[in-house]
Write a protein that holds these residues in place. Structure first.
Motif, short mmCIF file in Angstrom:
data_model
loop_
_atom_site.label_atom_id
_atom_site.label_comp_id
_atom_site.label_asym_id
_atom_site.label_seq_id
_atom_site.Cartn_x
_atom_site.Cartn_y
_atom_site.Cartn_z
N LYS A 37 0.80 -1.21 0.00
CA LYS A 37 0.00 0.00 0.00
C LYS A 37 0.84 1.27 0.00
O LYS A 37 0.32 2.36 -0.27
N ASP A 38 2.14 1.15 0.31
CA ASP A 38 3.00 2.33 0.26
C ASP A 38 3.74 2.45 -1.06
O ASP A 38 4.61 3.31 -1.22
N TYR A 39 3.41 1.60 -2.02
CA TYR A 39 4.07 1.64 -3.33
C TYR A 39 3.44 2.75 -4.17
O TYR A 39 2.21 2.84 -4.27
N PRO A 40 4.24 3.63 -4.79
CA PRO A 40 3.67 4.73 -5.58
C PRO A 40 2.89 4.22 -6.78
O PRO A 40 3.28 3.26 -7.44
N LEU A 41 1.78 4.89 -7.07
CA LEU A 41 0.91 4.44 -8.16
C LEU A 41 1.58 4.57 -9.52
O LEU A 41 1.51 3.67 -10.35
N GLY A 42 2.24 5.70 -9.78
CA GLY A 42 2.97 5.88 -11.03
C GLY A 42 2.08 5.91 -12.25
O GLY A 42 0.88 6.16 -12.18
N GLY A 43 2.65 5.61 -13.41
CA GLY A 43 1.89 5.59 -14.65
C GLY A 43 2.41 6.59 -15.66
O GLY A 43 3.29 7.41 -15.38
N ILE A 44 1.88 6.51 -16.88
CA ILE A 44 2.25 7.43 -17.95
C ILE A 44 0.98 7.99 -18.57
O ILE A 44 -0.07 7.34 -18.57
N PRO A 45 1.02 9.22 -19.11
CA PRO A 45 -0.16 9.78 -19.76
C PRO A 45 -0.56 8.95 -20.98
O PRO A 45 0.28 8.36 -21.66
N LYS A 88 -7.67 9.79 -29.17
CA LYS A 88 -8.46 10.66 -30.05
C LYS A 88 -8.22 12.13 -29.75
O LYS A 88 -9.14 12.94 -29.64
N GLY A 89 -6.96 12.48 -29.59
CA GLY A 89 -6.59 13.87 -29.40
C GLY A 89 -6.63 14.36 -27.97
O GLY A 89 -6.13 15.45 -27.67
N ALA A 90 -7.24 13.59 -27.07
CA ALA A 90 -7.29 13.97 -25.65
C ALA A 90 -6.25 13.19 -24.87
O ALA A 90 -5.97 12.03 -25.18
N THR A 91 -5.68 13.82 -23.89
CA THR A 91 -4.66 13.17 -23.07
C THR A 91 -5.20 12.94 -21.66
O THR A 91 -5.67 13.87 -21.02
N VAL A 92 -5.15 11.70 -21.22
CA VAL A 92 -5.54 11.35 -19.86
C VAL A 92 -4.28 11.31 -19.00
O VAL A 92 -3.34 10.58 -19.33
N PRO A 93 -4.21 12.11 -17.93
CA PRO A 93 -3.00 12.12 -17.11
C PRO A 93 -2.71 10.75 -16.51
O PRO A 93 -3.60 9.91 -16.38
N ALA A 94 -1.47 10.56 -16.12
CA ALA A 94 -1.09 9.32 -15.43
C ALA A 94 -1.86 9.20 -14.12
O ALA A 94 -2.30 10.20 -13.55
N PRO A 95 -2.09 7.97 -13.64
CA PRO A 95 -2.89 7.79 -12.42
C PRO A 95 -2.42 8.61 -11.23
O PRO A 95 -3.25 9.06 -10.44
N ASP A 96 -1.11 8.78 -11.05
CA ASP A 96 -0.63 9.53 -9.90
C ASP A 96 -0.71 11.04 -10.11
O ASP A 96 -0.31 11.81 -9.24
N GLN A 97 -1.21 11.48 -11.26
CA GLN A 97 -1.32 12.90 -11.56
C GLN A 97 -2.76 13.35 -11.74
O GLN A 97 -3.02 14.49 -12.14
#
Length: 247
Positions: A221-229, A233-242
């Motif tokens: 549970k203390d492990y950082p979620l991390g991720g990449i954007p 279709k032209g929209a960007t979903v931020p990474a989970p930790d952002q």
């Protein structure tokens, strides 16, 4: 063991050094406090806009059960105690029966001494280990890491028993049972990989899912979620930790 929405008289002890003692001294039938949840939705970024940010809910697991346990549970517990009386007396902290499941919470030092008769004694004959998995409870000072095992007796009508062992973040060691239950080999490696529990005596305790040089253990549970954007279709979903997320 499934959490239940009950109140607990020792809720304020959770983050104190006395937490482990309070758990060990819990009366039969008294639920065990595992953690506390704050707020209703728990947003990861910004404030809680639900109006329930001061809500505190205890996470409770079933406590020790009283006899008779019901079903075949009394017979199994009695047979194990008769087969390994010293290990049972020293190692079984509590017996829990909840939702038709029998769990023995045992000390890691006595795990192997209890499992050999569990497998070999004719009254028991739990010859199959269905695996081991881990859970991480950071609030449980001194027993943050839990290893849970399931055993099945094909000889005695597919009976099932569950063992649970705990260890601390500072000393995350549990004895390997691969020589007793060889099928547990990969399960111990996976639990080590995901939670960092070190199974002492394992013949080849290496990562099984993550690369060998991967930092940390992803299911803690203390492990950082991390991720990449992610772009779609032209929209960007931020990474989970952002991005703002909820429980």
């Amino acid at each position: 063991m499934t959490e239940t929405p009950q109140s607990h008289p020792d809720a304020d002890l959770l983050h104190t050094p006395e937490a482990a003692d309070a758990l060990a001294k819990a009366a039969p039938g008294e639920p065990v406090l595992m953690a506390r949840r704050h707020g209703l939705f728990g947003p990861s970024l910004g404030g809680d806009t639900s109006g329930m940010d001061r809500l505190e809910v205890p996470v409770l697991f079933p406590g020790a059960s009283e006899r008779p346990y019901g079903s075949y549970f009394d017979e199994v517990v009695d047979a194990l105690e008769a087969a390994a009386p010293e290990a049972f007396e020293a190692g079984v902290e509590r017996v829990v029966v909840d939702r038709g499941e029998l769990t023995l919470v045992v000390l890691r030092e006595q795990l192997r001494a209890l499992l050999r008769p569990l497998r070999d004694d004719p009254r028991l004959r739990f010859e199959v280990c269905l695996g081991v998995t881990g859970t991480h409870w950071p609030e449980q000072t001194g027993s943050e890491l839990h290893a849970a095992y399931y055993f099945r007796s094909i000889t005695n009508g597919s009976r099932i028993i569950r063992f649970e062992v705990t260890c601390s973040d500072d000393d995350p060691r549990v004895p390997s049972i691969v020589d007793i239950y060889p099928g547990n080999d990969w399960h111990e490696r996976e639990t080590f990989d995901m939670f960092g529990i070190v199974f002492e005596g394992h013949p080849g305790l290496t990562r099984i899912l993550m690369p060998d040089d991967w930092p940390g253990h992803p299911q803690r549970k203390d492990y950082p979620l991390g991720g990449i954007p992610v772009e779609y279709k032209g929209a960007t979903v931020p990474a989970p930790d952002q991005r703002r997320s909820y429980k």
